[in-house]
Structures are given as structure tokens and as C-alpha cells.
Design a protein around this motif. Structure first.
Motif, PDB file in Angstrom:
ATOM      1  N   GLY A   1      84.337  65.897  -9.241  1.00 16.97           N
ATOM      2  CA  GLY A   1      85.379  66.525 -10.044  1.00 16.97           C
ATOM      3  C   GLY A   1      85.946  65.692 -11.167  1.00 16.97           C
ATOM      4  N   LYS A   2      85.373  64.522 -11.427  1.00 21.29           N
ATOM      5  CA  LYS A   2      85.876  63.701 -12.544  1.00 21.29           C
ATOM      6  C   LYS A   2      85.339  64.253 -13.860  1.00 21.29           C
ATOM      7  N   ASP A   3      86.144  64.129 -14.905  1.00 22.77           N
ATOM      8  CA  ASP A   3      85.730  64.608 -16.218  1.00 22.77           C
ATOM      9  C   ASP A   3      84.914  63.517 -16.915  1.00 22.77           C
ATOM     10  N   VAL A   4      83.625  63.759 -17.048  1.00 25.36           N
ATOM     11  CA  VAL A   4      82.759  62.784 -17.731  1.00 25.36           C
ATOM     12  C   VAL A   4      82.151  63.410 -18.985  1.00 25.36           C
ATOM     13  N   SER A   5      82.855  64.424 -19.538  1.00 24.78           N
ATOM     14  CA  SER A   5      82.340  65.120 -20.720  1.00 24.78           C
ATOM     15  C   SER A   5      82.295  64.204 -21.939  1.00 24.78           C
ATOM     16  N   ALA A   6      83.103  63.105 -21.931  1.00 20.44           N
ATOM     17  CA  ALA A   6      83.103  62.177 -23.071  1.00 20.44           C
ATOM     18  C   ALA A   6      81.746  61.496 -23.242  1.00 20.44           C
ATOM     19  N   LEU A   7      80.953  61.497 -22.185  1.00 18.88           N
ATOM     20  CA  LEU A   7      79.645  60.826 -22.231  1.00 18.88           C
ATOM     21  C   LEU A   7      78.535  61.764 -22.700  1.00 18.88           C
ATOM     22  N   PHE A   8      78.881  62.972 -23.141  1.00 20.99           N
ATOM     23  CA  PHE A   8      77.881  63.988 -23.467  1.00 20.99           C
ATOM     24  C   PHE A   8      76.788  63.478 -24.417  1.00 20.99           C
ATOM     25  N   PRO A   9      77.155  62.874 -25.594  1.00 21.86           N
ATOM     26  CA  PRO A   9      76.095  62.425 -26.521  1.00 21.86           C
ATOM     27  C   PRO A   9      75.183  61.375 -25.893  1.00 21.86           C
TER      28      PRO A   9
ATOM     29  N   TYR B   1      78.166  70.981 -18.574  1.00 20.20           N
ATOM     30  CA  TYR B   1      79.092  70.714 -19.683  1.00 20.20           C
ATOM     31  C   TYR B   1      78.751  71.417 -20.992  1.00 20.20           C
ATOM     32  N   ALA B   2      77.615  72.138 -21.033  1.00 13.29           N
ATOM     33  CA  ALA B   2      77.211  72.763 -22.298  1.00 13.29           C
ATOM     34  C   ALA B   2      78.230  73.792 -22.781  1.00 13.29           C
ATOM     35  N   LYS B   3      78.860  74.488 -21.831  1.00 15.52           N
ATOM     36  CA  LYS B   3      79.799  75.547 -22.227  1.00 15.52           C
ATOM     37  C   LYS B   3      81.046  74.962 -22.880  1.00 15.52           C
ATOM     38  N   SER B   4      81.493  73.795 -22.381  1.00 15.62           N
ATOM     39  CA  SER B   4      82.704  73.183 -22.952  1.00 15.62           C
ATOM     40  C   SER B   4      82.383  72.391 -24.225  1.00 15.62           C
ATOM     41  N   GLN B   5      81.098  72.067 -24.449  1.00 15.81           N
ATOM     42  CA  GLN B   5      80.712  71.301 -25.641  1.00 15.81           C
ATOM     43  C   GLN B   5      79.540  71.997 -26.348  1.00 15.81           C
ATOM     44  N   PRO B   6      79.724  73.245 -26.799  1.00 22.31           N
ATOM     45  CA  PRO B   6      78.588  73.989 -27.366  1.00 22.31           C
ATOM     46  C   PRO B   6      77.979  73.317 -28.598  1.00 22.31           C
ATOM     47  N   ASP B   7      78.831  72.695 -29.429  1.00 16.01           N
ATOM     48  CA  ASP B   7      78.311  72.062 -30.643  1.00 16.01           C
ATOM     49  C   ASP B   7      77.437  70.861 -30.326  1.00 16.01           C
ATOM     50  N   MET B   8      77.813  70.135 -29.281  1.00 15.53           N
ATOM     51  CA  MET B   8      77.016  68.986 -28.878  1.00 15.53           C
ATOM     52  C   MET B   8      75.729  69.442 -28.184  1.00 15.53           C
ATOM     53  N   ALA B   9      75.840  70.555 -27.412  1.00 11.14           N
ATOM     54  CA  ALA B   9      74.684  71.034 -26.638  1.00 11.14           C
ATOM     55  C   ALA B   9      73.524  71.418 -27.538  1.00 11.14           C
ATOM     56  N   ILE B  10      73.816  71.808 -28.769  1.00  9.06           N
ATOM     57  CA  ILE B  10      72.764  72.231 -29.684  1.00  9.06           C
ATOM     58  C   ILE B  10      71.814  71.072 -29.997  1.00  9.06           C
ATOM     59  N   MET B  11      72.341  69.833 -29.816  1.00  6.97           N
ATOM     60  CA  MET B  11      71.496  68.652 -30.046  1.00  6.97           C
ATOM     61  C   MET B  11      70.295  68.629 -29.093  1.00  6.97           C
ATOM     62  N   ALA B  12      70.462  69.258 -27.926  1.00  6.88           N
ATOM     63  CA  ALA B  12      69.407  69.190 -26.909  1.00  6.88           C
ATOM     64  C   ALA B  12      68.311  70.227 -27.113  1.00  6.88           C
ATOM     65  N   VAL B  13      68.523  71.156 -28.060  1.00 13.37           N
ATOM     66  CA  VAL B  13      67.587  72.274 -28.206  1.00 13.37           C
ATOM     67  C   VAL B  13      66.168  71.801 -28.499  1.00 13.37           C
ATOM     68  N   ASN B  14      66.029  70.855 -29.421  1.00 14.60           N
ATOM     69  CA  ASN B  14      64.692  70.382 -29.798  1.00 14.60           C
ATOM     70  C   ASN B  14      63.939  69.831 -28.598  1.00 14.60           C
ATOM     71  N   THR B  15      64.675  69.099 -27.748  1.00 14.04           N
ATOM     72  CA  THR B  15      64.040  68.536 -26.561  1.00 14.04           C
ATOM     73  C   THR B  15      63.609  69.652 -25.608  1.00 14.04           C
ATOM     74  N   PHE B  16      64.459  70.670 -25.456  1.00  6.35           N
ATOM     75  CA  PHE B  16      64.108  71.811 -24.602  1.00  6.35           C
ATOM     76  C   PHE B  16      62.809  72.451 -25.095  1.00  6.35           C
ATOM     77  N   VAL B  17      62.774  72.744 -26.397  1.00  3.66           N
ATOM     78  CA  VAL B  17      61.602  73.413 -26.975  1.00  3.66           C
ATOM     79  C   VAL B  17      60.355  72.549 -26.787  1.00  3.66           C
ATOM     80  N   LYS B  18      60.541  71.241 -26.993  1.00  2.00           N
ATOM     81  CA  LYS B  18      59.414  70.314 -26.833  1.00  2.00           C
ATOM     82  C   LYS B  18      58.949  70.271 -25.376  1.00  2.00           C
ATOM     83  N   ASP B  19      59.933  70.243 -24.440  1.00  2.00           N
ATOM     84  CA  ASP B  19      59.591  70.185 -23.007  1.00  2.00           C
ATOM     85  C   ASP B  19      58.884  71.457 -22.545  1.00  2.00           C
ATOM     86  N   CYS B  20      59.178  72.574 -23.207  1.00  2.00           N
ATOM     87  CA  CYS B  20      58.526  73.836 -22.833  1.00  2.00           C
ATOM     88  C   CYS B  20      57.028  73.814 -23.156  1.00  2.00           C
ATOM     89  N   GLU B  21      56.594  72.819 -23.941  1.00  2.00           N
ATOM     90  CA  GLU B  21      55.174  72.699 -24.279  1.00  2.00           C
ATOM     91  C   GLU B  21      54.571  71.433 -23.678  1.00  2.00           C
TER      92      GLU B  21
END
Length: 927
Positions: free
Chosen positions: A44-52, A76-96
């Protein structure tokens, strides 16, 4: 060392330390740091500051580290949507990625991140994964489609994912098929239309049955649940499916067994009941059900609740398995009570000796609730199995001799029911019952004893003394006992008037002058007026022969039972309530029911189900494409269903009366009529005087098509109901300079399936002429939900042009003539419909009494089930049925002399509320 070390408390400055560790060049250090982050997140600790910093760790080949990072992202993606977009490229790459586990992990995680910006990027990888060469990736992608549908249903439909999902039903891997079925079922339940997304046919069913043998146990459950929604086209196909499903009955998982039983129970409805195959299948269903009772208590309870439904529908399945339902000493109370209930349902002449022996044993147990239920069960056996009645009564007398207080009281309650079932047969035991009068302290037992004394007063020498002893504490008695005392004393007076006059005056005075209970007071006044005006009529009413009672009073209503059979192995079968009673929203409008038996030779008629109204689509397109000249479809004749009142005065239980007493007085109106008509004082009390003739209201015509829109044609109209048929009554006026001929009419799809029952008959219309036309309407047309619900779009054609307009159908014409519910069904249905489905509405401008309002309503097919006065307010309980078989239950609260009233409405389809309210206002304000 285990991972528990990561959950130990740490010092201050932890976030800063974790940040530096996450950016460490060493892979092991990074993995350790991510594990610490996940541990902190878990507690239950807030570690959202470590998102990047955590997102930067995604670029790794280590599968364990990637899983941990994805877990963090999902949280944490819902609370940090702008930061979560950074992960999209990796997701797309991992899908291949070359590793199928990583491909599946990436698409699963993207489906779990409910962020719109990421959802947009999910489509292309998901499309590829649905066609992936690896079955693990395909089965993961199938579930991801259901998750995406929950986030954005329009995207799933637009991108063609549903078609791809349907293609997976033909996949070579059984687990992919199972997940595709599960995803489609999930999407189907969430679908607003409630219509099946996949058309189940023989080919699809064959694929599912093939996959059934090879997939995991939960995959089998998904496939079996899907098969339960399919209705075979003939008996041969049903038999084939049964043969392929039957091996699932031997499965080790109870969920698979119950799902298989659900499918077989449904298919048994289609098979001929006298066939050898049906008899063999019935025998095969018993062993798996018995095996379920060897499980732990919780599973036993679920199995027993399902067995309770199965036994009510098909008692033959377990008729030889009575012994497995005998109670064990270490069974929990909830299992004991459920077993006891099933024992009674299975009791018959061949096993009653065994059952009674067991029940007598149970009545000596230490658990009070269980003992009470066992004693009641003995009484139910006596009523159900007539040859055993004498033995049951003897057993009950033995139990009374034990002098255990709660046993004696329960025994007296059930003996009262035995007296009702077998009059003038076991009255010799009354003296034994009277000996225990002083020990009775529970209201139901006291009320039962009072009823026995009143009913058999002529056989009890000191009946007046016994009843007098109860009257000493009359004000302190429960309302149930007071009502019974009042009736018992009146019965005694009618049987022995000479020496009980003082007693009856005393009790009538207590009931009418000293009591605050309106039910007691009203009953007292009725008896007082009866006795003072016509004692002979009073005798015929109060001492009338009572209808015999039956044992199976707790059976579920047949349509509800059929619906619950379709929900075996779900919560509905445990609660014995339809899903709509405890689940709101998803799938609430879709009701399941068993298929009609195909043996048409039996001459059984199918009961129409309530029509499910689909969503409104493009309406003007439908109108423009209509063939105006096409012949009208004939309307189906209105079926008149007789409503037999099985309960007599039974609704009074709901409205504040007593069960045995209301049954006693069930024959009152009939007896009174025999004694001299329903008029006079008695008729006035019962509210059954000569009824005023009231006709269905006629709503004045309004202009539907003005002349300026109709190129000189003006159409005025209204709707009416005559002889069970809906009519469009129209006035056509020609305000043009030319004659109008060749009239035809067409109606668009609408909420109630209204279609012309015959062609429109309008004679050639000369300039400045008007003519009347009445068009009968049927209710068998295509159904489509409109806004508002009673909106009707019309196209009228003549030699000049085609004209389009819309009008509103008056609610009262949609109320059918067989809308009167039986009182018992009204009570049960009112309880079943969830409170969320109740709507209130205030009515104004009401004139007249409750009786005149009720008469107006009856004339318009709104039927009054019961009427009551509560604290000076008149309550009318009413029911109506719409043309599409939707039932509506109503409670109208009127204050005498006030122009205002409150209308409460309960229905499973609350959308119809506005139509009902509008109709009520029109009817109630009509002259």
C-alpha cells in the motif's frame, strides 16, 4: 532466500535509494530494486514517483523483470496516463518478440491498462496476436478482446475483432476455442441488445463439442455454459449432444459436473419423456449428484441448493437416493436444513417409513432450529403422503409427551395443518393438545391452538373457559393471536350461542374499541355487523367449509423454476432467485427459459415470453425502404387466459392478515351471495355492492399530419381498444384542389410490434371532404426499441405522394385483458423484483373514492388484486400486462378527500414506467 525479505520495513529515504538502484547498470541490482518497488506497492505504499525509472527497466530480455515492470504499469498507468504512453513503443515491440511468452505478456498487459491513449495503440498488436502462430498467444489475445470491449465496445466492433474472435471458434487448439467462447460470452452479457453475437448452428456446436474433450476444466465450463444457450433443431440432434456431454458427469471438478447437468436438464425438455434414452439419461444424472455430497460442506451446500431445483423439476432423478440425504451428526446446520427440505420433496409411500424414523430421531437432537424443522417436516409428510398420516400423528403425539417446550409448540402448529388436510379424522387427540395449553408462549403456536379450539368448539366442553383464559391478556397478545381469538370466539358463539353471548360481546369490544390494529378492528366490525344483521349469513360465512390445504406450498413458481434450471451452477441457483434480483446492469433484460417440449402431439401450448426490445437503429431508412403497397400481415388473435384464484384471501398475508384465518374466510363472498345477494350491509362491508358501469376511456383525436405537410391531406387520429383489439381511429380530410385515391398505410418497426391487421380502407376523397377510417392493429410485427417507447412512425401513401409522420400510442390500449395476477403470484413477484426496479410517481387532480378509481382502472385492464386501508389511506394493489407480455405490478396510495395520490410501480422492464404513469393520469382524470 525467499522474496519475503522485500516486505520488511525499511528506513527513511527509501524512494531516493530505490531510484538510484533502478538506474544501476547491473541487471541483478535492477531486478532487486524492482522487486522492492513491487513489494512496497503491494503493502500500500505510494511508489508512483518512481514511474519513469521503472518504465526504463522495460528494455530487458529477462522475463521475470519484464513481468514485474508490467505489473507495476498495470497498477499506476491510470494515475499517470501521460507517463504510461512512454511504454507504448516497448509494448508494440514486445508483441513482435520471438518469445511467445513475451508476446502474450505484452498483449495481456495492454488489455489490462485502462487508459484511452494506450487503448488506441492496442488494436494493431492485438490483431496480429489473434492470428499468431503460437496457441498460447492466441488464447491470451482472445481474452484481451473481451477486456477491450469493456473499455471501448465501439472500437471492438469497428476494428472487426468480433469476427476474428468468431474465427477462433474453429481453431485447432481446444484452449483457444475455450477462451474464444469465454470472451464471446462475456461480450454477449455486456452487450446492450442482449442478442447472441454468434449464431449457434450444428457446425459451431460440433466444433465446441470436439474441443470439450481436450481443454482444461475451466475451459470445459465455458464451453458447457455456451452449449446451454443452444436449442437443438430436433430430438435427434439433442440426443447426439447428450451422448457427447454425458462423459463430463464423471469429471473431478464439481463446476464441470453441474454445468453438464444444466445442459442435460435443458435437453431433456426436448426429448420424448417416455423414450428409453430419456430413462437412461435420467439414471445417469443421479450418481454425479450423489458424489457431490461427499465433498466439503460448502460444496455440499451449493450442490444441495441445485439438487433442490432439480428435484422440483424432475423428482424421478433421485427418487431411489433418499439415504444420501439423511443427516450426519457432523453436518453444519445449513447443510442439515437443506437435506431435510430435499427429504420431504422425495418422500413417497415407498420410503415414508424410513423418512419418519429419521425425522423422529432428528427431533431429539440438541440444535433447536434443526429440531423445529424436523417436527415441521413430520407434519409435511403427513399432508403429502396420505397413507402415512396416522403414523405421523402418532409420532407427533410421542414428541408432545417429551414435554420439551419448543417441540410441543412446533407439533401443535403442524397438527393444526393436519386437521385442515384431514377434517374429522384425528380430532381425538385434541384433549392431549389442551393439556399443554399453559406451556405455549410462541405466537404461532398460541394462534394454532386457538384456531383448533374455535374450529372444534363443539367437541371441547370447556372451550369457553379456555378462550376466556386467553382473553385475560388480550392486549398483550401478538396480532396473529388476537385475530385468531376474535374468529375463534365468533365460531364458538355461532355453535353455542346460549352460554357465550357475554364472551363474544367482550371480544368484539376489545377488537373494535380498545385496539389500534386496523386489521383487527376491521375484522371485528365485519363480524359485529354480520352477527347483528343476519346471524344465518354469519354462520354460512364464518363456519363455511374450508378448502383442503396441500403440502407443496413452498414450490417455486413454474416459470421461475424453469429460469433457475437454466442458471444451475451459478449464484442464481444458490439464492433461488433470478439474476435480475441481485445483479444490476449487465444482462438484466435477458431472461433464460427452458425450450418447449417438441412433442406436439401432447397438444401443449407454448407460453409467450416477454419480448426483448432491441435497441433503436436507423429508423428513417426503414421507413423509406418500406413497401407501402404490400399486403398487411394478419394479426394474431388475442389469447384469453383464465386467471384462477388459487389462494382465496391469501394476499392479506402480505397486507397484514393471518394465513389460516384468511383461508377460513376464503368462501365468504360466495356464501354471502348464496345467503341473499351481495347487496345490503354485508355487501357494503366487503365492497361488493352493485358495480357502476365504466367504459374504457376514449382519448380525443389530435392532428397527426397537418395539411401543409401532407400536400392538402390532413390526418387526425387517436388509438382505442375494443374487444381485445387495438385500433387506429383516423379522420382523413382533403384540403387540396384534387381528389385523393389509392390510400395505403405502413408502420415502422416499433417497441410493441404493432402492424396493420388488415389493409387501410379509405374511399376516394374529394376536395373539402372528410372521411373516417378505423384500422385494426396486430402485435406480431418486428420489434425495435423507440424513443420514447410508445413512439410510432407511420407512412401513408395516396395518389399524390407518400407522407411520413410520428404519433404516440396511448398506454391504455397496450394493456391486455388477461392482466389480472393471482394473489399468490402477485405477492411472490413483488418480492422477487429488486427494489431498484421500483419507481414512484405523484398523481394530481383525482376525484372520487378508491372504489370509483378501481372501477375506472378495471375498465381499462388495470386489475385490482387487493384493497386495504392503512392509517386512513386507501391502498390499491393492482396488476396489468402489456401486449409484449411484460407484467407491471402497482401500488396506488389514496387519501380520502385529497386530490393527490402516490403510485408505486414495479416491473422487470422499468422503461415502460413513463407509459404507465401517463396512462394512469389520463384514466384517473377521465369523467
Amino acid at each position: 532466500m525467499t522474496d519475503s525479505k522485500y516486505f520488511t520495513t525499511t528506513k527513511k529515504g527509501e524512494i531516493f535509494e530505490l531510484k538510484s538502484e533502478l538506474n544501476n547498470d547491473k541487471k541483478e541490482k535492477k531486478k532487486e530494486a524492482v522487486k522492492k518497488v513491487i513489494a512496497s506497492m503491494t503493502v500500500g505504499k505510494d511508489v508512483s514517483a518512481l514511474f519513469p525509472d521503472v518504465v526504463n527497466c522495460m528494455q530487458t530480455d529477462n522475463l521475470e523483470l519484464k513481468k514485474l515492470v508490467y505489473l507495476y504499469l498495470m497498477n499506476y498507468a491510470k494515475s499517470q496516463p501521460d507517463m504510461a504512453i512512454m511504454a507504448v513503443n516497448t509494448f508494440v515491440k514486445d508483441c513482435e518478440d520471438t518469445n511467445p511468452l513475451i508476446r502474450a505478456l505484452a498483449v495481456r498487459t495492454m488489455g489490462c491498462i485502462r487508459v484511452d491513449k494506450i487503448t488506441e495503440y492496442l488494436c494493431e498488436p492485438l490483431r496480429k496476436c489473434l492470428k499468431d502462430e503460437d496457441p498460447y498467444v492466441r488464447k491470451t489475445a482472445a481474452v484481451c478482446v473481451a477486456k477491450l470491449y469493456d473499455i471501448s465496445s465501439s472500437m471492438v466492433e469497428d476494428q472487426g475483432f468480433l469476427d476474428q474472435l468468431k474465427d477462433l471458434l474453429s481453431d485447432s487448439n481446444p484452449m483457444v476455442v475455450a477462451n474464444a467462447v469465454a470472451a464471446l460470452s462475456e461480450i454477449n452479457e455486456a452487450s446492450a441488445s442482449g442478442q447472441p453475437l454468434v449464431e449457434m448452428n450444428s457446425a459451431t456446436i460440433n466444433k465446441l463439442l470436439t474441443a470439450l474433450n481436450e481443454c482444461t476444466e475451466w475451459g470445459q465450463v465455458f464451453i458447457l455454459d455456451s452449449l446451454a444457450n443452444y436449442t437443438p433443431k430436433d430430438e435427434r440432434e439433442a440426443q447426439s449432444i447428450c451422448e457427447r456431454i454425458t462423459p463430463r458427469l464423471a469429471h473431478a471438478n464439481a463446476a464441470v459436473v453441474l454445468s453438464a447437468i444444466k445442459v442435460l436438464m435443458k435437453l431433456l425438455e426436448i426429448l420424448a419423456s417416455d423414450s428409453d434414452f430419456c430413462a437412461m439419461l435420467t439414471k445417469k444424472l443421479a450418481p454425479p449428484l450423489v458424489t457431490l455430497l461427499s465433498s466439503e460442506p460448502e460444496v455440499q451446500y451449493v450442490a444441495l441448493r441445485n439438487i433442490n431445483l432439480i428435484v422440483q423439476k424432475r423428482p424421478d432423478i433421485l427418487k431411489h437416493e433418499m439415504k444420501v440425504f439423511f443427516v450426519k451428526y457432523n453436518d453444519p446446520i445449513y447443510v442439515k436444513l437443506e437435506k431435510l427440505d430435499i427429504m420431504i420433496r422425495l418422500a413417497n409411500q415407498s420410503n415414508i417409513a424410513q423418512v419418519l424414523s429419521e425425522l423422529k430421531e432428528y427431533a431429539t437432537e440438541v440444535d433447536v432450529d434443526f429440531v423445529r424443522k424436523a417436527v415441521r417436516a413430520i407434519g409435511r409428510c403427513a399432508i403429502k403422503v396420505e397413507p402415512s398420516a396416522e403414523r405421523c400423528v402418532s409420532t407427533l403425539l410421542d414428541l408432545i409427551q417429551t414435554k420439551v417446550n419448543y417441540v410441543v409448540q412446533e407439533a401443535i402448529v403442524v397438527i393444526k395443518d393436519i386437521f385442515r388436510k384431514y377434517p374429522n379424522k384425528y380430532e381425538s387427540i385434541i384433549s392431549t393438545l389442551c393439556e399443554n395449553l399453559d406451556t405455549l408462549d410462541e405466537p404461532e403456536a398460541r394462534a394454532s391452538m386457538v384456531w383448533i379450539i374455535g374450529e372444534y368448539a363443539e367437541r371441547i366442553d370447556n372451550a369457553d373457559e379456555l378462550l376466556d383464559s386467553f382473553l385475560e391478556g388480550f392486549q398483550d397478545e401478538n396480532a396473529q393471536v388476537q385475530l385468531q381469538l376474535l374468529t375463534a370466539v365468533v365460531k364458538l358463539f355461532l355453535k353455542r350461542p346460549a352460554d357465550t353471548q357475554e364472551l363474544v360481546q367482550h371480544v368484539l369490544s376489545l377488537a373494535t374499541q380498545d385496539s389500534d390494529n386496523p386489521d383487527l378492528r376491521d375484522r371485528g366490525f365485519i363480524y359485529w355487523r354480520l352477527l347483528s344483521t343476519d346471524p344465518a349469513a354469519a354462520k354460512e360465512v364464518v363456519l363455511a367449509d374450508k378448502p383442503l390445504i396441500s403440502e407443496e406450498t413452498d414450490l417455486l413458481e413454474p416459470t421461475l423454476l424453469d429460469e433457475l434450471i437454466c442458471h444451475i451452477s451459478s449464484l442464481a441457483s444458490v439464492y433461488h432467485k433470478p439474476p435480475t434480483a441481485f445483479v444490476e446492469g449487465r444482462g438484466a433484460g435477458v431472461r433464460k427459459s427452458l425450450p418447449n417440449r417438441s412433442a406436439s402431439a401432447a397438444g401443449e401450448e407454448a407460453v409467450p415470453e416477454a419480448t426483448v426490445i432491441p435497441n433503436q437503429e436507423s429508423l428513417i431508412g426503414d421507413l423509406l425502404s418500406m413497401d407501402i403497397g404490400a399486403p398487411a400481415a394478419p394479426a394474431a388473435p388475442v389469447a384469453n387466459t383464465s386467471n384462477v384464484d388459487l389462494l382465496g384471501g391469501g394476499l392479506d398475508i402480505l397486507l397484514g392478515g393471518n394465513m389460516s384465518e384468511t383461508t377460513n374466510n376464503a368462501a365468504a363472498p360466495a356464501a354471502t351471495a348464496a345467503a341473499g345477494g351481495a347487496g345490503g350491509l354485508l355487501g357494503d362491508i366487503f365492497g361488493i355492492g352493485p358495480a357502476a358501469t365504466t367504459n374504457m376511456i376514449q382519448i380525443p383525436k389530435i392532428t397527426w399530419l397537418p395539411a401543409d405537410k401532407g400536400k392538402g391531406l390532413e390526418v387526425q387520429g387517436t388509438f382505442s381498444r375494443r374487444n381485445g383489439q387495438i385500433f387506429m381511429d383516423m379522420t382523413f380530410t382533403n384540403k387540396a384542389m384534387q381528389a385523393m385515391t389509392g390510400f395505403a398505410i405502413q408502420l415502422n418497426k416499433n417497441s410493441f410490434g404493432l402492424v396493420p391487421a388488415a389493409p387501410l380502407q379509405v374511399a376516394p376523397l374529394q376536395p373539402s371532404q372528410s372521411t373516417e377510417a378505423s384500422l385494426s392493429l396486430g402485435t406480431t410485427g418486428p420489434v425495435q426499441r423507440m424513443e420514447p417507447l410508445n413512439n410510432l412512425q407511420v407512412a401513408i401513401k395516396n395518389n399524390v405522394d407518400i407522407f411520413y409522420f410520428a404519433c404516440l400510442v396511448h398506454g391504455n390500449v397496450l394493456f391486455v385483458e388477461d392482466g389480472q395476477l393471482d394473489k399468490r403470484v402477485f405477492l411472490t413477484t413483488w418480492k422477487e423484483i429488486p427494489a431498484a426496479n421500483e419507481i414512484q410517481f405523484n398523481l394530481h387532480g383525482i376525484a372520487g373514492t378508491a372504489d370509483t378509481v378501481a372501477a375506472k382502472m378495471t375498465a381499462n385492464n388495470i386489475f385490482t388484486i387487493a384493497k386495504r386501508n392503512v392509517e386512513g389511506q386507501d391502498m390499491l394493489y393492482q396488476s396489468l400486462k402489456l401486449t409484449n407480455n411484460i407484467w407491471v405490478l402497482l401500488e396506488l396510495k389514496l387519501s380520502p378527500g385529497s386530490p393527490d395520490a402516490t403510485l408505486s410501480l414495479k416491473t422487470r422492464s422499468v422503461e415502460v414506467g413513463s407509459i404507465i404513469f401517463a396512462a394512469y393520469e389520463q384514466i384517473i382524470r377521465s369523467p
